[in-house]
Structure formats: C-alpha cells, structure tokens
Scaffold this motif. Structure first.
Motif, PDB file in Angstrom:
ATOM      1  N   TYR A   8       3.045  71.603  41.033  1.00 45.64           N
ATOM      2  CA  TYR A   8       3.942  71.941  42.147  1.00 45.64           C
ATOM      3  C   TYR A   8       4.149  70.708  43.014  1.00 45.64           C
ATOM      4  O   TYR A   8       3.235  69.902  43.210  1.00 45.64           O
ATOM      5  N   THR A   9       5.352  70.579  43.543  1.00 44.12           N
ATOM      6  CA  THR A   9       5.650  69.507  44.491  1.00 44.12           C
ATOM      7  C   THR A   9       6.626  70.018  45.534  1.00 44.12           C
ATOM      8  O   THR A   9       7.453  70.900  45.256  1.00 44.12           O
ATOM      9  N   ASP A  10       6.517  69.489  46.746  1.00 49.03           N
ATOM     10  CA  ASP A  10       7.390  69.945  47.828  1.00 49.03           C
ATOM     11  C   ASP A  10       7.517  68.845  48.869  1.00 49.03           C
ATOM     12  O   ASP A  10       6.598  68.030  49.055  1.00 49.03           O
ATOM     13  N   ARG A  11       8.659  68.826  49.545  1.00 53.80           N
ATOM     14  CA  ARG A  11       8.905  67.903  50.659  1.00 53.80           C
ATOM     15  C   ARG A  11       9.404  68.719  51.842  1.00 53.80           C
ATOM     16  O   ARG A  11      10.337  69.508  51.707  1.00 53.80           O
ATOM     17  N   GLN A  12       8.779  68.524  52.999  1.00 53.17           N
ATOM     18  CA  GLN A  12       9.180  69.240  54.198  1.00 53.17           C
ATOM     19  C   GLN A  12       9.049  68.309  55.396  1.00 53.17           C
ATOM     20  O   GLN A  12       8.552  67.180  55.282  1.00 53.17           O
ATOM     21  N   GLU A  13       9.473  68.802  56.544  1.00 55.55           N
ATOM     22  CA  GLU A  13       9.274  68.076  57.788  1.00 55.55           C
ATOM     23  C   GLU A  13       8.916  69.067  58.886  1.00 55.55           C
ATOM     24  O   GLU A  13       9.333  70.229  58.853  1.00 55.55           O
ATOM     25  N   VAL A  14       8.114  68.610  59.831  1.00 60.28           N
ATOM     26  CA  VAL A  14       7.669  69.473  60.921  1.00 60.28           C
ATOM     27  C   VAL A  14       7.942  68.786  62.248  1.00 60.28           C
ATOM     28  O   VAL A  14       7.828  67.564  62.376  1.00 60.28           O
ATOM     29  N   GLY A  15       8.315  69.582  63.246  1.00 60.23           N
ATOM     30  CA  GLY A  15       8.537  69.082  64.598  1.00 60.23           C
ATOM     31  C   GLY A  15       7.542  69.708  65.550  1.00 60.23           C
ATOM     32  O   GLY A  15       6.519  70.268  65.138  1.00 60.23           O
ATOM     33  N   ILE A  16       7.835  69.658  66.829  1.00 60.21           N
ATOM     34  CA  ILE A  16       6.918  70.193  67.825  1.00 60.21           C
ATOM     35  C   ILE A  16       6.727  71.700  67.614  1.00 60.21           C
ATOM     36  O   ILE A  16       7.681  72.457  67.465  1.00 60.21           O
ATOM     37  N   GLY A  17       5.481  72.131  67.532  1.00 57.24           N
ATOM     38  CA  GLY A  17       5.171  73.541  67.369  1.00 57.24           C
ATOM     39  C   GLY A  17       5.375  74.094  65.977  1.00 57.24           C
ATOM     40  O   GLY A  17       5.240  75.299  65.768  1.00 57.24           O
ATOM     41  N   ASP A  18       5.668  73.234  65.004  1.00 60.17           N
ATOM     42  CA  ASP A  18       5.957  73.713  63.647  1.00 60.17           C
ATOM     43  C   ASP A  18       4.695  73.791  62.798  1.00 60.17           C
ATOM     44  O   ASP A  18       3.836  72.902  62.839  1.00 60.17           O
ATOM     45  N   VAL A  19       4.617  74.847  62.008  1.00 56.19           N
ATOM     46  CA  VAL A  19       3.534  75.020  61.046  1.00 56.19           C
ATOM     47  C   VAL A  19       4.156  75.435  59.725  1.00 56.19           C
ATOM     48  O   VAL A  19       5.161  76.150  59.699  1.00 56.19           O
ATOM     49  N   TYR A  20       3.576  74.963  58.658  1.00 62.63           N
ATOM     50  CA  TYR A  20       4.031  75.349  57.322  1.00 62.63           C
ATOM     51  C   TYR A  20       2.809  75.786  56.527  1.00 62.63           C
ATOM     52  O   TYR A  20       1.821  75.049  56.436  1.00 62.63           O
ATOM     53  N   ARG A  21       2.873  76.986  55.990  1.00 65.69           N
ATOM     54  CA  ARG A  21       1.738  77.547  55.252  1.00 65.69           C
ATOM     55  C   ARG A  21       2.110  77.771  53.789  1.00 65.69           C
ATOM     56  O   ARG A  21       3.177  78.313  53.483  1.00 65.69           O
ATOM     57  N   TYR A  22       1.197  77.352  52.917  1.00 70.77           N
ATOM     58  CA  TYR A  22       1.348  77.557  51.474  1.00 70.77           C
ATOM     59  C   TYR A  22       0.211  78.456  50.991  1.00 70.77           C
ATOM     60  O   TYR A  22      -0.947  78.266  51.388  1.00 70.77           O
ATOM     61  N   ARG A  23       0.537  79.394  50.140  1.00 74.15           N
ATOM     62  CA  ARG A  23      -0.505  80.172  49.466  1.00 74.15           C
ATOM     63  C   ARG A  23      -0.301  80.009  47.964  1.00 74.15           C
ATOM     64  O   ARG A  23       0.673  80.498  47.391  1.00 74.15           O
ATOM     65  N   PHE A  24      -1.226  79.287  47.351  1.00 75.66           N
ATOM     66  CA  PHE A  24      -1.162  79.012  45.919  1.00 75.66           C
ATOM     67  C   PHE A  24      -2.006  80.040  45.174  1.00 75.66           C
ATOM     68  O   PHE A  24      -3.202  80.186  45.451  1.00 75.66           O
ATOM     69  N   THR A  25      -1.393  80.737  44.233  1.00 78.17           N
ATOM     70  CA  THR A  25      -2.110  81.666  43.368  1.00 78.17           C
ATOM     71  C   THR A  25      -1.928  81.193  41.934  1.00 78.17           C
ATOM     72  O   THR A  25      -0.797  81.097  41.443  1.00 78.17           O
ATOM     73  N   VAL A  26      -3.040  80.881  41.284  1.00 72.95           N
ATOM     74  CA  VAL A  26      -2.996  80.251  39.960  1.00 72.95           C
ATOM     75  C   VAL A  26      -3.734  81.124  38.950  1.00 72.95           C
ATOM     76  O   VAL A  26      -4.856  81.582  39.210  1.00 72.95           O
ATOM     77  N   ASP A  27      -3.093  81.343  37.802  1.00 72.89           N
ATOM     78  CA  ASP A  27      -3.741  82.022  36.676  1.00 72.89           C
ATOM     79  C   ASP A  27      -4.433  80.948  35.848  1.00 72.89           C
ATOM     80  O   ASP A  27      -3.799  80.229  35.067  1.00 72.89           O
ATOM     81  N   VAL A  28      -5.737  80.822  36.038  1.00 75.81           N
ATOM     82  CA  VAL A  28      -6.467  79.714  35.419  1.00 75.81           C
ATOM     83  C   VAL A  28      -6.582  79.875  33.910  1.00 75.81           C
ATOM     84  O   VAL A  28      -6.891  78.904  33.199  1.00 75.81           O
ATOM     85  N   SER A  29      -6.318  81.082  33.386  1.00 76.35           N
ATOM     86  CA  SER A  29      -6.396  81.281  31.931  1.00 76.35           C
ATOM     87  C   SER A  29      -5.288  80.529  31.209  1.00 76.35           C
ATOM     88  O   SER A  29      -5.378  80.301  29.997  1.00 76.35           O
ATOM     89  N   GLN A  30      -4.232  80.147  31.932  1.00 79.58           N
ATOM     90  CA  GLN A  30      -3.120  79.434  31.321  1.00 79.58           C
ATOM     91  C   GLN A  30      -3.178  77.925  31.561  1.00 79.58           C
ATOM     92  O   GLN A  30      -2.268  77.198  31.175  1.00 79.58           O
TER      93      GLN A  30
END
Length: 638
Positions: A8-30
């Motif tokens: 996975y790859t992503d590009r973002q930007e944050v300003g005053i008061g900004d939050v960015y949350r990621y929740r990664f769920t991975v099937d490790v069997s694959q």
C-alpha cells in the motif's frame, strides 16, 4: 511470489487541526510464506529548510501505531511505536508484528496508524507526507504497490469523519457534548484522545444519558489572539448550528460542555451568546456537565512574571492577552453580552471580560447544570496555575495537614513493599469515585492517601521557614481558605477552632507548606523539553504514579468573607497588585457564590498543561488518569 511486496502507498497533506487515520487489515495467509512482520515507512516530504520556522508551523506531525488489541488501561507486552515530532525530510519506520496482539479473527490481523498535524499557530501551512506499507523494509522503497486486493483492506478517516461519529442508538434521546480547545491549540488533533475516551466510556454504559454525540468547533483554530468574546460568539453560533443539524435526525435533549485552558472561558461566553439568541434553548435542552480543565477563569495577571504580564497587556497576544491580564479593550464589539442586569439595571460593559463572564444570564444557566467540575494541575502547570484553575478557594489547610504525613506514609509503604511481594494497583488504574461534601482526598488503592506533592525538604527551605516572606505567602493562601473545611477523617475543623482571619495568623499557623508555584518559563520550555513516557510506563499501568490527589465538592456556604472588600486606600499604593487581587477575588466569588463546584486536583509530570487532556496519545499519556476520570465519571454512567 517475491517476498518484497509493496502492499500500500498513499500521499496526503495535513494542516492545522488535521488528523488522518489508517486501519490496515491484512489476511496473512495470502502473504509470502514465513512473513512474520510488515514494514511501515512514513516520510515528511517538506523541505528541510522549513525546520527552523516553528512559529509559522511547525511543519511536522505526530505518528503512532497501535495493534487492534491495544488498551492503555491494561497491561501490555509489546513495545509501542510512535514518533512525537516527524520534521521535514525525516522518516519514521515501524514494524507491524504478526502476533496475538494484532489478531482480529482467523488469519486477519489489524493495526491502526494515526497521523496528527503539529501545526498550531496559523491556519495557512500544510504538511505533505508519503506512507508505504510492505512485507520487507526494502519493499517500502518501491514506487508502485503490487495488486493484492484480497490480501489487504485499508480504511481511512480524515478529521471531519472522526468528529462526525453518530450516537450508538439513534432512536433514543441524544446527549450533545461540545468540546472547546485552548490557546495555540485545536479541536481536531489536540482533543481527539479525550473525545474518544468519552465515547468509549459512554459506549460501555447502559444509561440513556450516555447516548452521546461529541462535536467540536473548528472555526476558532488559528484565531486564539482575537479575544474571548470573539471566540465565544463563534462557538455559540456553532453550537446553535450543530444543534439544528442534529435535531433533524435525532432528539437532542441534553448538552454538556468540556473546555481545556482558554476553552473554559470561551464556552462560558458561548452560553451568554446562546441565551441572548435563543432564550428558550436551555429550557428545551437540559444542561448536564460543565467541565473545564486547566482553565484561567480568574485570568493570569498575578500568576505570570511581570515582563510576561506587561507583554500580554500591551497586546503581544492580541485582545486575548489583555483579557487574561484583566484589562478592558476599548472599541471592541459587545455582541453576546446582555446590557441589563437580572434586576433590570443597566450594566456597564466597559469592564474586563473575565469579570462579565460569571454574571447573568450565564450565571442562571450555570446553576442549572447537574455537574460543574474543574480539573487543575497541582504542579508543573505555569501556563494556568492552580489558584486560577481552581477558582482560588480551596481547602488549603487540610491539604497542608495531610501533606505532613507524606514522609511517614512513604517510609511505611517502602517497608511494606520489602515485606510483601504481592502486586498492588496504583492510582492510575483505580476507578473514579463520587465525591461528597466530606470527601477531601481520594484514597489510592495502594494505601497511600492522595496528597498535594511537596518538594524535598532542604536546609535552605528550613532556614527560610520562619522568614517574613513565609508569613506573606501563608496569608495569600489563608485568604483563599474555605471555611468549615473537613478533616481527612470527615470531622469539621470548625468543631475545633473558628476560621482565623489572615491578620491574626501566628507563628504556629505559619507552619504551612503549600504546593510549589509553577514557573511560567519552565512550563513553556516543558512543551518542547518535557520527558517522554518510558515503554514501561506505557505498557504497565500499575507503574504509573500520576494520580488524582484531591476530589471534593465546594459549596457557596464555605466561601470566606471577602478580604479586599474594604481596604484602606494607602494599601493600593503599598501593594501594586492590590487592584488585581481585589478583582480576582470578586470574580472568584461571582463564580461560586450561588453554586456548588467539584474541584479535582491532579499530580502530573511536565508538561502538565497539555498532559491533562492527553494532547498526544503517547507523548502526553501522563494525563490519562485525569481524562479517564473525567470521561467515566461524567459520561460513563458512574
């Protein structure tokens, strides 16, 4: 299949008061056979030339990684990974360990990554970053991810989405909770932890009053210098707007306010505005909790060094600085204030705003709140010191008496620990309790009574004990001593002696050791240089020493007679702070003469002003005891 997979790859930007949350769920069997961990790489892509520009930024952000089973209130064995300040052109590397801590179900494992902007002064700058997740560290240097859609699922939330969580039951009446930030702060990032602790406490309660939605006004970010009236009016408009929006979907019948630092006076100003705009608002919506954490309700005129107070007075921090030093700023708007007193007399608005805040119509509304609670740091908060955060009047005498037992208790506890290897709980892990009029201290579960911390006694302090300035210092606290105070055993001091006026204090009464006054300079430096929690502190709640040291209800009948009410004119010349002292006393009495307040004092490590709201999850975890107590006591049905 190659073992070097960029997932996975992503590009973002944050300003005053900004939050960015990621929740990664991975099937490790694959994943490729033998994969035991995943690699996260985050880069602040801003130019390194921006690192020195702190006041216009800073151009950095905070990052933390949490496996799905992590709980800050439970013992944990895995090292927690975070970066308190990722500056321009720097990298943050973390490992997602595939183990029981991250196991969601079956072969699926989950981790949460939070990225919070550190920009705090102006609303203009933005900070860009790149995020990559791969099966090896080498893979995070690749440009494009491999297509493994069935292997990984990524959920993302931005600031507005995180602050737009619906109630747990849309069919039941809804309790609206409004959160307000302080100076050089914001709602989106700085109060996110506290918001989620409130939601967690409410989610675990079956009480209908805990069917909450938490919202925060983001219109004031970057505008802290515009004055309390300006900020409060904007907050009031936001409250009415969000109430109207929510009322279209839910039955909103309750409201609470939670403010940090300048947020306390700001939310009071908002109440003034709301009552004038909609006089029946608080008849249709029941006021429940009015909570302020480290809020300067009395200003800071007498608590700051002279050069700081003068700087604020002449406008180095705009109108807000003058508001906090108890100065009236001419030619400013009076929007939001009533022009008539409750008795029909015309009111002069050419007074400091801190003097106007506790007056009607807000005073009548404040009396309707079921709970009015103040949280204040005993030590290490030179930004909003104890006296102004606790509305001046406390049971100082009992605090000092119990403090005299400190050394004996510590010695006894050390002896007990040497003879008993049984683990015990600590104040950080103990559940909150309800105070009563007879409750002066919270008794910690390890047997140590919560007390005001004191500095180690040294020879210099002993020699100075009976010096004249010691008497002066004692008088300052004696003037703010509540009457009919309760002893630790529940008995009343008035049974043994009458309240002694400061003018009659003798040498025996001067044997008094109040808490050390926090340094404004050290408090400001602690924002940058404060110690970080150790991994042991983060992982093992029973090692945390931060605690609630005082939790008591204070009633109007306990207020002492005004000290500065009828003072000779010559004392205004002898004592340059006489007028400010008199004004602070009048303001404190206005806040407390007609209503009961619960005052909770906490002992937190530097930087206590930010720790008390856990501004960042791991950096400010020292304040978890205060946030947990506030959330569970007021929103957890306890």
């Amino acid at each position: 299949m190659s073992s070097d997979l960029l997932l996975y790859t992503d590009r973002q930007e944050v300003g005053i008061g900004d939050v960015y949350r990621y929740r990664f769920t991975v099937d490790v069997s694959q994943l490729p056979p033998g994969t035991q961990e995943l690699y996260l790489r985050i880069k602040n892509v801003e130019s390194p030339l921006l690192r020195p520009f702190y006041m216009s930024g800073p151009y950095s952000f905070y990052v933390d990684v949490r496996p799905c089973k992590y709980d800050e209130d439970k013992e944990w064995e895995e090292t927690m990974q975070y970066c308190c300040d990722l500056r321009p052109d720097e990298y943050f590397h973390a490992k997602f360990l595939i183990n029981e801590n991250s196991l969601l179900e079956g072969s699926r494992h989950s981790w949460t990554v939070d990225i919070l902007s550190q920009i705090c002064v102006t609303a203009g700058p933005r900070v860009k970053y790149k995020l990559k997740l791969g099966t090896t560290r080498k893979s995070t240097k690749q440009r494009e991810p491999k297509t493994l859609e069935s292997c990984i699922d990524v959920q993302t939330w931005d600031t507005l989405q995180l602050w737009d969580i619906p109630p747990k039951d849309s069919e039941k009446p809804v309790h609206l909770v409004i959160m307000t930030h302080g100076i050089f702060s914001n709602v989106g990032c700085d109060m996110l932890y506290m918001k989620e602790r409130i939601e967690k406490a409410a989610l675990n309660s079956d009480d209908d009053a805990c069917n909450i939605v938490v919202r925060g006004c983001m219109d004031n970010m970057g505008k802290s210098s515009h004055g309390i009236r300006f900020l409060g009016v904007r907050l009031g408009k936001y409250v009415l707007r969000i109430y109207d929006e929510l009322s279209e979907k839910y039955n909103v019948d309750k409201i609470s306010f939670v403010g940090h630092s300048l947020g306390g006076p700001t939310q009071t100003m908002a109440i003034h505005y709301i009552v004038l705009e909609r006089p029946d608002f608080f008849e249709n919506v029941q006021p429940v909790n009015f909570i302020a954490l480290a809020s300067p309700f009395l200003g800071v005129a007498n608590d700051m060094p002279l050069f700081v107070s003068l700087g604020l007075t002449i406008g180095t921090f705009g109108i807000t600085g003058r508001d906090l030093t108890l100065k009236h700023t001419p030619l400013t708007s009076t929007e939001g204030f009533a022009t008539m007193d409750s008795d029909g007399k015309k009111r002069s608005l050419r007074r400091p705003i801190m003097e106007l805040l506790p007056l009607s119509p807000a005073q009548e509304i404040l009396q309707k709140f079921q709970n009015r609670t103040l949280y204040a740091s005993v030590l290490h908060d030179g930004i909003v010191p104890l006296r102004t955060a606790a509305l001046l009047y406390l049971d100082w005498r009992s605090l000092a008496k119990v403090g005299q037992l400190r050394h004996e208790q510590q010695k006894s506890n050390r002896d007990d620990k040497e003879n008993d290897d049984t683990p015990v709980d600590t104040p950080g892990a103990s559940p909150p309790t309800e105070p009563s009029s007879n409750t002066t201290f919270m008794s910690n579960s390890n047997g140590v009574t919560g007390i005001i911390p004191e500095a180690p006694l040294d020879k210099t302090a002993t020699a100075q004990f009976f010096m004249p300035h010691k008497m002066v210092k004692y008088r300052k606290y004696a003037r703010a001593q509540v009457t009919d105070s309760k002893n630790p055993d529940g008995s009343s001091e008035s049974d043994d002696q009458e309240f002694t006026s400061p003018s009659k204090i003798n040498q025996e009464e001067a044997k008094f050791n109040p808490p050390r006054e926090a340094s404004t300079i050290l408090a400001a430096l602690s924002v940058i240089t404060s110690p970080l929690p150790t991994q042991e502190y983060i992982k093992y709640p029973n090692t945390r020493t931060d605690s609630i040291v005082h939790d008591r209800l204070y009633h109007p009948s306990e207020l002492p007679p005004p000290h500065y009410e009828s003072r000779p004119f010559y004392k205004k010349i002898i004592y340059p702070n006489e007028s400010n002292n008199k004004l602070q006393e009048e303001i404190a009495i206005s806040w407390q003469k007609s209503m009961t307040w619960r005052k909770v004092l906490v002992d937190l490590k530097p930087d206590a002003h930010n720790n008390i709201v856990v501004r960042r999850r791991f950096v400010n975890l020292f304040g978890n005891v205060a946030v947990r107590h506030m959330a569970e006591t007021h929103f957890g049905g306890k």
